[in-house]
Design an enzyme around this catalytic site. Structure first.
Site, short mmCIF file in Angstrom:
data_model
loop_
_atom_site.label_atom_id
_atom_site.label_comp_id
_atom_site.label_asym_id
_atom_site.label_seq_id
_atom_site.Cartn_x
_atom_site.Cartn_y
_atom_site.Cartn_z
N HIS A 186 42.87 38.81 53.25
CA HIS A 186 42.83 37.42 52.81
C HIS A 186 41.50 36.73 53.07
O HIS A 186 41.08 35.84 52.33
CB HIS A 186 44.01 36.64 53.37
CG HIS A 186 45.25 36.98 52.62
ND1 HIS A 186 46.11 37.96 53.04
CD2 HIS A 186 45.71 36.56 51.42
CE1 HIS A 186 47.06 38.10 52.14
NE2 HIS A 186 46.85 37.27 51.15
N GLU A 428 55.57 42.90 43.37
CA GLU A 428 54.65 43.53 44.31
C GLU A 428 55.34 44.58 45.17
O GLU A 428 54.75 45.14 46.07
CB GLU A 428 53.94 42.48 45.17
CG GLU A 428 54.83 41.46 45.83
CD GLU A 428 54.05 40.31 46.49
OE1 GLU A 428 52.83 40.42 46.71
OE2 GLU A 428 54.70 39.29 46.81
N ASP A 452 49.52 43.97 47.07
CA ASP A 452 50.63 44.55 47.82
C ASP A 452 51.23 45.74 47.08
O ASP A 452 51.59 46.74 47.69
CB ASP A 452 51.71 43.50 48.10
CG ASP A 452 51.33 42.63 49.29
OD1 ASP A 452 50.85 43.18 50.28
OD2 ASP A 452 51.49 41.40 49.20
N CYS A 499 48.28 38.60 39.31
CA CYS A 499 47.45 37.74 40.15
C CYS A 499 46.83 38.51 41.31
O CYS A 499 46.19 37.95 42.17
CB CYS A 499 48.27 36.56 40.67
SG CYS A 499 49.71 37.08 41.62
C1 PEP Z 1 49.27 40.41 45.83
O1 PEP Z 1 49.96 40.94 46.70
O2 PEP Z 1 48.69 41.03 44.92
C2 PEP Z 1 49.07 38.95 45.84
C3 PEP Z 1 48.48 38.35 44.84
O3 PEP Z 1 49.49 38.27 46.94
P1 PEP Z 1 48.71 38.24 48.32
O4 PEP Z 1 47.36 38.87 48.11
O5 PEP Z 1 48.62 36.83 48.74
O6 PEP Z 1 49.60 39.08 49.18
MG MG Z 2 51.23 39.82 48.02
#
Ligand code: PEP
Ligand code: MG
Length: 566
Positions: A186, A428, A452, A499
């Site tokens: 993140h 995911e 994920d 996303c």
């Molecule tokens: C993902 O898992 O691809 C996602 C967009 O969520 P995060 O990266 O916040 O886990």
């Molecule tokens: Mg995720």
């Protein structure tokens, strides 16, 4: 030269600033009371000075309300309730000052954390902050302070927590380099949204670099150059200037459609972590918000944000997007995202544990508050809500039922709400992806979270650079899973977006386009390049190419196929 993973592209040259949060090992020792009392008094005074400095630097950057937190911190350093007890313990038990402070503070913290009232839980976090600083001064341990940085630096750290990243000041932070992490950790994602170059997973960087040392970051190649020569410095300033010019050149595509040469149009949206990030999405021509990671709203506050606070935040985002779609993801906490004030159980495998929708379906009080805030804000734009980490149809139905209850309650209360909120889910977890045609009967849309999905499919932790070779979004197995999700959605007349970070990868996007992906959501800074790619392609050709890609054996084969054809 040190090598790592380029996580947010760009170049930087500046002095090293080592960010360390040393763990304070508090031992109980027998000690001379009068000496310990002096140490304690001295540490209190130094802490007061620190707090005043931090507060003075934050004027103009933070709101009055946020600045007031420092007043509360100052007050705490003068609080007789705390000081008298510590002094009494030092005197009566002849123990060291840090031990006495730690014991007294812990009783306060435990007491406040157990209280229902948000106000007191906030106080627990404050006490932790302030006592950490006092203890560090008693023990002579130096702690770094991001807000005290007042010259250009590259931050070097073992890891940056998302909240460290949230505090970075773009004016002085020219980039950051971390010892661990991957492209989808993140802090890396936030670096891209802040447009700060970042290199992660640089093994040995802390052992190698000292405070104040001049380095160059090449966050295109993932290289950190030490012992910089004049020649290198000149070469990299030129590269940095060219890079800025290339970025600028893409701006002509800002108001263009994301459409292929044979007329197939898709939507390119931006990922955001807070309302301010919307500006970058708009500046880069985003056609919507494809992922609002609301957990940052929770991480940036000191207690669970109230319905009112959340309503305001969602309203601002929807208003700024002016009728363009906004996909808001409900709280996705756990994994690498923690809340100081919501203590989660220690787990062996947090990414496989109690997180995201699993917490929300258990702590429905938290979930309902968020849903109410969202539904109330829905009148300000085009709201789409999605649930993270859905594994089973039952979970989706349960979450949707709670949403529907809150929706109906608000209507009954006479509150204005939108009548076209879409309710969808993140894809995911592989178990959900393979069953997507069934899920599509219930969900209005899917958004594929490859960050994920890849880690769960490959059983390879997205944070662990030791297994980063397995982090293969372009492996044909992943491409097949993605195809299943898209086909599943389309079978029921629903749309599928993505996303995860893969959506903004220029090698992956032609395949995703060919597989029929409808919406691509990415870091704001990737939007224009992605649009450029889409506008140069033929949809029919990409459909044929995607078919070939899913029939490859390995990821290198897929990459070769793309290089040969594009
Ligand atoms: C993902 O898992 O691809 C996602 C967009 O969520 P995060 O990266 O916040 O886990
Ligand atoms: Mg995720």
């Amino acid at each position: 030269m040190l090598k790592g993973i380029a996580a947010s592209s760009g170049y930087a040259q500046a002095k090293v600033y080592r960010l360390e949060h040393p763990v304070l090992e508090i031992e109980k020792l027998e000690a001379n009371s009068s000496e310990e009392l002096i140490k304690f008094e001295d540490a209190l005074e130094k802490t007061r000075e620190d707090i005043k400095n931090i507060q003075a630097k934050a004027v103009g950057k933070l709101s009055d309300e946020e600045l007031a937190i420092f007043d509360a911190h100052l007050e705490f350093t003068n609080d007789p309730g705390l000081i008298d007890q510590v002094v009494a313990m030092i005197n009566s038990d002849s123990v060291n000052a840090e031990f006495a402070l730690d014991s007294v503070a812990n009783t306060f913290i435990t007491m406040f954390e157990a209280m229902e009232d948000d106000y007191f839980r906030e106080r627990a976090a404050d006490i932790k902050d302030v006592t950490y600083r006092i203890k560090a001064h008693i023990m002579g341990v130096k702690i770094a302070d991001l807000s005290l940085i007042d010259e250009p630096v590259v931050i070097v750290a073992f890891d940056l927590t998302p909240s460290d990243t949230a505090q970075l000041d773009k004016e002085f932070t020219k980039g950051f380099v971390t010892e661990i992490g991957g492209r989808t950790s993140h802090s890396a994602i936030m670096a891209r949204s802040l447009e700060i170059p970042a290199i992660v997973g640089v093994t040995g960087v802390l052992a190698e670099l000292e405070n104040g040392q001049e380095i160059i970051m090449d966050a295109i190649e993932g290289e950190v150059l030490v012992n910089v020569t004049q020649e290198q410095s000149d070469k990299y300033s030129k590269l940095a200037a060219d890079f800025a010019e290339y970025r600028q050149g893409l701006k002509v595509l800002k108001d263009e459609k994301s459409i292929t040469i044979d007329g197939h149009q898709v939507e390119i949206a931006g990922n955001i972590g807070n309302a301010e990030d919307v500006d970058a999405v708009l500046e880069n021509g985003g056609e919507g918000v494809g992922l609002y990671r609301t957990e940052f709203l929770y991480m940036e506050s000191k207690a669970l944000p109230t319905e009112e606070e959340q309503y305001e935040a969602y309203k601002v985002v929807l208003e700024k997007m002016d009728g363009e779609p906004v996909v808001v993801r409900t709280l996705d906490i756990g994994g690498d995202k923690e809340l100081d004030y919501l203590v989660l159980p220690e787990e062996m495998n947090p990414f496989l544990g109690y997180r995201a929708i699993r917490i929300c379906l258990d702590r429905t009080d938290i979930f309902r508050t968020q849903l109410r805030a969202l539904i109330r804000a829905s009148v300000y734009g085009q709201l789409r809500i999605m649930f993270p980490m859905i594994a089973t149809i039952q979970e989706f139905k349960d979450a949707k039922a709670i949403y529907q209850e809150e929706f109906d309650k608000l209507v009954a209360e006479g509150v204005a709400v939108s009548d076209n909120i879409e309710v969808g889910m993140m894809m995911e977890i592989p178990a959900a992806a393979v069953l997507s045609d069934q899920f599509a009967k219930y969900a209005d849309f899917f958004s594929i979270g490859t960050n994920d999905l890849v880690q769960y499919s490959m059983a390879a932790d997205r944070m662990n650079e030791k297994v980063s070779y397995l982090y293969q979004p372009l492996n044909p197995s992943l491409l097949r899973l993605i195809k299943m999700v898209i086909d599943g959605a389309h079978k029921e007349g629903k749309w599928a977006g993505m996303c995860g970070e893969m959506a903004g990868d220029p090698i992956a996007s032609p395949i995703l386009l060919g597989l029929g992906l409808d919406e691509f959501s990415m870091s704001a800074t990737s939007i224009l390049e992605a649009r450029k790619v889409i506008r140069s392609l033929s949809f029919a050709e990409m459909q044929a190419l995607a078919e070939k890609a899913i029939n490859c054996e390995t990821m290198p084969e897929v990459i070769q196929l793309m290089e040969d054809n594009l």
